[in-house]
Design an enzyme around this catalytic site. Sequence first.
Site, short mmCIF file in Angstrom:
data_model
loop_
_atom_site.label_atom_id
_atom_site.label_comp_id
_atom_site.label_asym_id
_atom_site.label_seq_id
_atom_site.Cartn_x
_atom_site.Cartn_y
_atom_site.Cartn_z
CB CYS A 173 -57.25 -112.16 57.17
SG CYS A 173 -57.40 -110.38 57.29
CD GLU B 78 -54.31 -104.31 55.48
OE1 GLU B 78 -53.48 -105.22 55.39
OE2 GLU B 78 -55.52 -104.46 55.27
#
Lengths: 649, 649
Positions: A414, A318
């Site tokens: 998240c 990511e």
Amino acid sequence: MANKAPGKADESPRVRIRDPFWDARRETVRRNAIPYQWKALNDALPNAEPSGCLRNFRIAAGMEQGEHRGFVFQDSDAAKWLEGVACSLMSQPDPELEARADKVAETIVAAQQPDGYLNTYYTINAPDKRFTNLRDNHELYCLGHLIEAAVAYYRATGKRLLLDAAVKYADLVDRVFGPEPEKKHGYPGHPELELALVKLYEATGEKRYLRLAGYFVDARGTAPLYFEEEEKQNGNGRFYFADGPLGYAYCQADRPVREQPEAEGHAVRAMYLYSAMADLARLNGDGELRSACERLWASVTERRMYITGAIGSSPYGEAFTFDYDLPNDTVYGETCAAIGLVFWARRMLLLDADGKYADVMERALYNCVLSGMQLDGQSFFYVNPLEVLPEAGSRDHGKQHVLSRRQPWFGCACCPPNLVRLLMSLEDYIYSVDGERVYVHLFVAGEGEFRLRSGKLRLRCSTDYPWDGRIRYSVHTEAPLPAVLALRLPAWSPSYRLRVNGETVEPVVERGYLQVERQWRDGDSLELELELRPTLYAASPSVPEDIGKAAMVCGPLVYCAEEADNGPRLHRLGFDPAAVPEWRYASDLPCTCKEITVSGWRDREWPPEGGSLYRPLGQPDREGVRLRLIPYFLWANRTPGEMRVWLRV
Amino acid sequence: MANKAPGKADESPRVRIRDPFWDARRETVRRNAIPYQWKALNDALPNAEPSGCLRNFRIAAGMEQGEHRGFVFQDSDAAKWLEGVACSLMSQPDPELEARADKVAETIVAAQQPDGYLNTYYTINAPDKRFTNLRDNHELYCLGHLIEAAVAYYRATGKRLLLDAAVKYADLVDRVFGPEPEKKHGYPGHPELELALVKLYEATGEKRYLRLAGYFVDARGTAPLYFEEEEKQNGNGRFYFADGPLGYAYCQADRPVREQPEAEGHAVRAMYLYSAMADLARLNGDGELRSACERLWASVTERRMYITGAIGSSPYGEAFTFDYDLPNDTVYGETCAAIGLVFWARRMLLLDADGKYADVMERALYNCVLSGMQLDGQSFFYVNPLEVLPEAGSRDHGKQHVLSRRQPWFGCACCPPNLVRLLMSLEDYIYSVDGERVYVHLFVAGEGEFRLRSGKLRLRCSTDYPWDGRIRYSVHTEAPLPAVLALRLPAWSPSYRLRVNGETVEPVVERGYLQVERQWRDGDSLELELELRPTLYAASPSVPEDIGKAAMVCGPLVYCAEEADNGPRLHRLGFDPAAVPEWRYASDLPCTCKEITVSGWRDREWPPEGGSLYRPLGQPDREGVRLRLIPYFLWANRTPGEMRVWLRV
């Protein structure tokens, strides 16, 4: 009038938002996202994997039997929800919600150990293994979110239960970690605690927390590398990213932060770390750390950021990749990373009020951040691509992270609560105060109250921004007072008109702000008119993916083409740079918004004769079409299909 | 005059190659690649992981102690090398090499078990687990390569040692597998044995092998799926691709082959399977199977093939993805898959002499296949991209399979020996015979001898193809005889000139072949002149990656731009469609070849002021440049750097 931004107390603006654009979104968060996420924390969502989050706390507290569920950082979901609720309560009291939040806070605190430790994963699974794998296991990250929630909840309600628990745990961590020889010399694998400790310092005035934040920031990446020592000592498995292109740059620990030349690694980690660095540079007057922040800011925003404010080009880690590597169809562009960019931008503004920070903050907020949530607040994007072909997501393994529908929840959840807490604390991002100067960073209707050296000043803002470039402020004071109203002049607005009490003025423009300095009297009015019109943007010719293409931008908003309006095979469409776009309210979109229509063209498919895949190049065979573009943040709210931001010119 | 193509014996052309272009490459293979790969098989390469291949045979034979090394299909490396050597010996005897090959054959045969079984992995590791995991473990695939090697070696040398061993193992497999209730109903996880059994049938005349090949082809993908039954029975682990976008389409077993609508899955597996299907359609006169072949051919070549003949868009499963998904920078394009496409194209030509098959065969051969090998024959590409930015390969995990230098060897060393065996058996691809018709599929200088119904005919060809479009044939007969010389007229040649004995003729063009029918006399001459000139090609507007771009093509050759000639940031370059390219011999390239130079342009970088990453679209700021293009197969033979096939127009 509730929210108080951090900073010296007398400088903190008190802000109330009453804005058609943002109220709609924040109301969705209040009505749908917050209750929805509460269900998620309580394993009560019908179509999602049970989170286990609150149950983990009850198990760790001995109130229930069972196994820990979810990620090692599952605790943070509760904290982030609670922080969002706290922000919501600040702007709109809600006794029922507060009672529910009190229960969540009690559940969290019940799991705290006598010495202050508070982490369900280790308490349930391996109480003797605390702090033995900082690299992977997020204990300090979770404490960071606990602190942020606790500070916000204390501010919103005056209730100290969670704050006391956070302080107790922070004190334990302060006893365990630090430069002293007898302490552990580690730091969070996932930065977050650093910025939270700054908040805790600002809430409590306790300098130890600021020092500890500084220790964590500066210990990071120094030799010998703590994570490697820890791996040897504790037999932690080999670092997942050790042998790939990222190495310890994944977690910004490949070298000391002050020496890092480029933004590298996991984008969310980077944003949280850089946010803390900006806080520390400001609070400690640390010029070297400020230079590092400025260098990293240039790295991100001048070479590694999408036009939507998305960052993190690659799903692997990511993470950031390298300069100008901005593929639109395999981008990660995590919602949390764009949120982190907003966090960091705000802190850069506090450190140094330069409009370039606000420009990026606004770009990320109105595009990549908002794109993360469905209009109904009940489904979410983790990944925010600029180009989607649904077939690719299902049939090309390298693009399987690129979805064309938002998801109801994530195993790693998240982003949804991160969105909630940002949107519900938007009050903190609009203004800042420096001496007798009030900076207006974002154009959001409502009120702001500022304690200046010269006295108290209130601004009331009304606007239909971003659908209209006129922003009106009325000034309210008890007595005339000298002050500078520094209104941001966005880089996207090539011209502007400013009227004070109806008369056009041409103030000094300093680093992106119109500096309107005068003796303000109660009832004075300011009217700023920005040049808000659809404009084609190009990317630097250094960006291979965007060369020969353009994106339609209107003020803070990036627009995109969807299959629902333009048919399939969007890659065949192109802009005519000479065409004049029309910008007007749309009647058939699922929320109030302005669409753009503009003349363009489409490459025709080949006639069947003459070879089907490759042929000698012929004349372009194009038909004129009317392109319809909608704001990027709105994409995927209708029939799922293709989407593109960049079209050919 | 040596090579004999399969097919009825009296129809097999006898071919000798004496061609400036191919001799250079084949000589490199003889001098460098074959000895180099022999070292690899013997673990004697200094800079590569030991292969273990021949040692595995010695261990399995009880001649040495140790553990099996390498992949479950490591045996096939020896067989493929031996097949390449056999082909080389056919065109150029070499007693020393033959002695070395005899030893390799003896080593292989020494590992054969009394019942015929011959696989080192199972013999060493798990002799009681034979044929229990066809899905993953390649036993039948290895037998396929053993057969291909044995047939070739027998043809080249007349020695039966390896052929007898192959027959013995094939007979065992024929006793174990088949439609009869008491037999196993499985088939190879990796197709290869099917086409090899056809070769064994053609070499021995034994129809059982043809029947077994047909059984394997038609049992594939039928319900209940053998691989799932096998998994349940034998406790094999879950299929690696079961949950991804491929499933059992990875190995073309998601449904019966006759019903497969599109080319799916692992591209090499697909090519080997389709090759066998074409053989069976031809030998059994099976119209349904032929239709399936034609459908799959259209799927590959009209919707899923790169302009270089590369196939397999995705590194995940080294597989096809979906129609028109042809990314240039993340393509897999395995060398073996392009080789497999050549295998299949040749078999389609035998089934149905249509020039479209030869066009694709030639395109793959001169581009993606040749690109697989360094000019010195000692390093190799597994992956053949059409666009390379070296930084991406090292810093973007999703492109780490895309290298900018050929590698000395691979753990999975399928491509290097596959290249050797194809190049050394090129004789089989040039001509075919049908009754009184001689088809010329490829333009390669040398001689061909054909037994027609009407008598024996020899053709002698001289040409500088592909550097010159003139191809001259002289005809040699013992007595005048009627025959049709069917010369391929490539689709890329919009016009041609043909002279017979100096006089221009305009024969019928039938399905891509100039049908020159006459009474041929000894000494007759034919001169074909093709329109070989640099031409820009476009891809179908359905291909998103190539839209707005063009590739320079000259006859069979695709050209590319390299950083060594054009500087870095090749994405900023573009073609001017009106410019006239020059095509001439290059003086400074590492082999004889013609370069193309042509006027083009380059987008200038932005001046520093005015925003560094995104700006309102301005006028194009371009400078004229002279582009230099080299044949694609030659790329990465100088300083490693960027490369691009498709440039903007």
